[in-house]
Enzyme design. Structure first.
Site, PDB file in Angstrom:
ATOM      1  N   LYS A   1       0.745  -1.382   0.158  1.00 59.21           N
ATOM      2  CA  LYS A   1      -0.188   0.010   0.104  1.00 59.21           C
ATOM      3  C   LYS A   1       0.910   1.169  -0.144  1.00 59.21           C
ATOM      4  O   LYS A   1       1.903   1.502   0.712  1.00 59.21           O
ATOM      5  CB  LYS A   1      -1.007  -0.060   1.306  1.00 59.21           C
TER       6      LYS A   1
HETATM    7  C1  E4P Z   1      -8.388  -0.058   4.015  1.00 53.75           C
HETATM    8  O1  E4P Z   1      -7.734  -0.483   3.384  1.00 53.75           O
HETATM    9  C2  E4P Z   1      -8.337   1.199   5.028  1.00 53.75           C
HETATM   10  O2  E4P Z   1      -7.492   1.057   5.607  1.00 53.75           O
HETATM   11  C3  E4P Z   1      -9.551   1.072   5.942  1.00 53.75           C
HETATM   12  O3  E4P Z   1     -10.730   0.631   5.222  1.00 53.75           O
HETATM   13  C4  E4P Z   1      -9.571   2.486   6.470  1.00 53.75           C
HETATM   14  O4  E4P Z   1     -10.997   2.412   7.183  1.00 53.75           O
HETATM   15  P1  E4P Z   1     -11.435   3.647   8.482  1.00 53.75           P
HETATM   16  O5  E4P Z   1     -11.596   4.943   7.701  1.00 53.75           O
HETATM   17  O6  E4P Z   1     -12.567   3.084   9.110  1.00 53.75           O
HETATM   18  O7  E4P Z   1     -10.407   3.668   9.062  1.00 53.75           O
END
Ligand code: E4P
Length: 216
Positions: free
Chosen positions: A83
């Site tokens: 990522k």
């Molecule tokens: C996914 O890859 C993200 O890290 C995640 O869905 C973020 O979610 P949040 O906004 O609940 O922290």
């Protein structure tokens, strides 16, 4: 639409995998903090449980640092996806990692143009965050509709992973739009199974079956 768990909890991943319905996992630094343990060890264990993509998030702000972290993550397991954030440096890193055959998930995507840049940078996955847009009074799902349209227009193969999911309605809307993946907390995944009429129905059938047995 593939269902991923958004967690760094090995226990949740194991429970999800046992259902046979989870095909990948997304993690981030906040989830790693919540889960505890060494991040690399946790990723290794998750990769051994789930065969599909497991996203590991870089924390460098420059492309060189992201590439270095990404290469290291890629050595943990074959199903690691790196990522990187949607920034200029992130897109440079995305292109460099992709050239090395390392799959990239471009995270923190909040606009259709950002998703266009991610696809043009060769991202394997783009992660638009619907819940965080809803939190500031926007309609997160409109972003998914726009990205689907743009990707269809140009036949981009980057997969749209709906992230920051807060509830089952987000999952439903993602599926109706035609998103490729929805990643969700374990609690939301559990909710997908439930309907009060299913519980009532099971109870009634069991009660009636008891009566059938007594009749013999
Ligand atoms: C996914 O890859 C993200 O890290 C995640 O869905 C973020 O979610 P949040 O906004 O609940 O922290």
């Amino acid at each position: 639409m593939d269902l991923f768990l958004d967690t760094a909890s090995v226990q949740e991943v194991r429970q999800g995998a046992e259902t046979g319905l989870i095909s990948g996992v997304t993690t981030n630094p906040s989830l790693a903090l919540k889960a505890g343990g060494d991040y690399n060890d946790v990723l290794k264990e998750i990769c051994s449980i789930v065969k599909g993509p497991v996203s590991a998030e870089t924390v460098s702000l420059d492309a060189d640092g992201m590439v270095k972290e990404g290469v290291a993550f890629s050595k943990i397991a074959k199903n690691i996806v790196v990522k990187v954030p949607m920034t200029v440096e992130g897109m440079k890193a995305c292109q460099r990692l992709t050239r090395k055959d390392i799959k990239v998930n471009v995270t923190l995507c909040f606009s259709p143009n950002q998703a266009l840049l991610a696809a043009k940078s060769g991202a394997f996955i783009v992660s638009p965050f619907v819940g965080r847009l809803d939190d500031i009074g926007e309609v997160g799902m409109n972003l998914i509709k726009d990205i689907r349209l743009i990707y269809n227009n140009y036949k981009f193969t980057t997969q749209i992973l709906v992230a920051s999911i807060r509830n089952p309605i987000h999952v439903l809307e993602a599926a109706k739009i035609g998103a490729d993946i929805a990643t969700m907390p374990y609690s939301v995944f559990e909710q997908l199974f439930k309907h009060s009429l299913t519980d009532v129905g099971i109870k009634r059938f069991l009660e009636d079956w008891e009566k059938v047995l007594k009749r013999k």
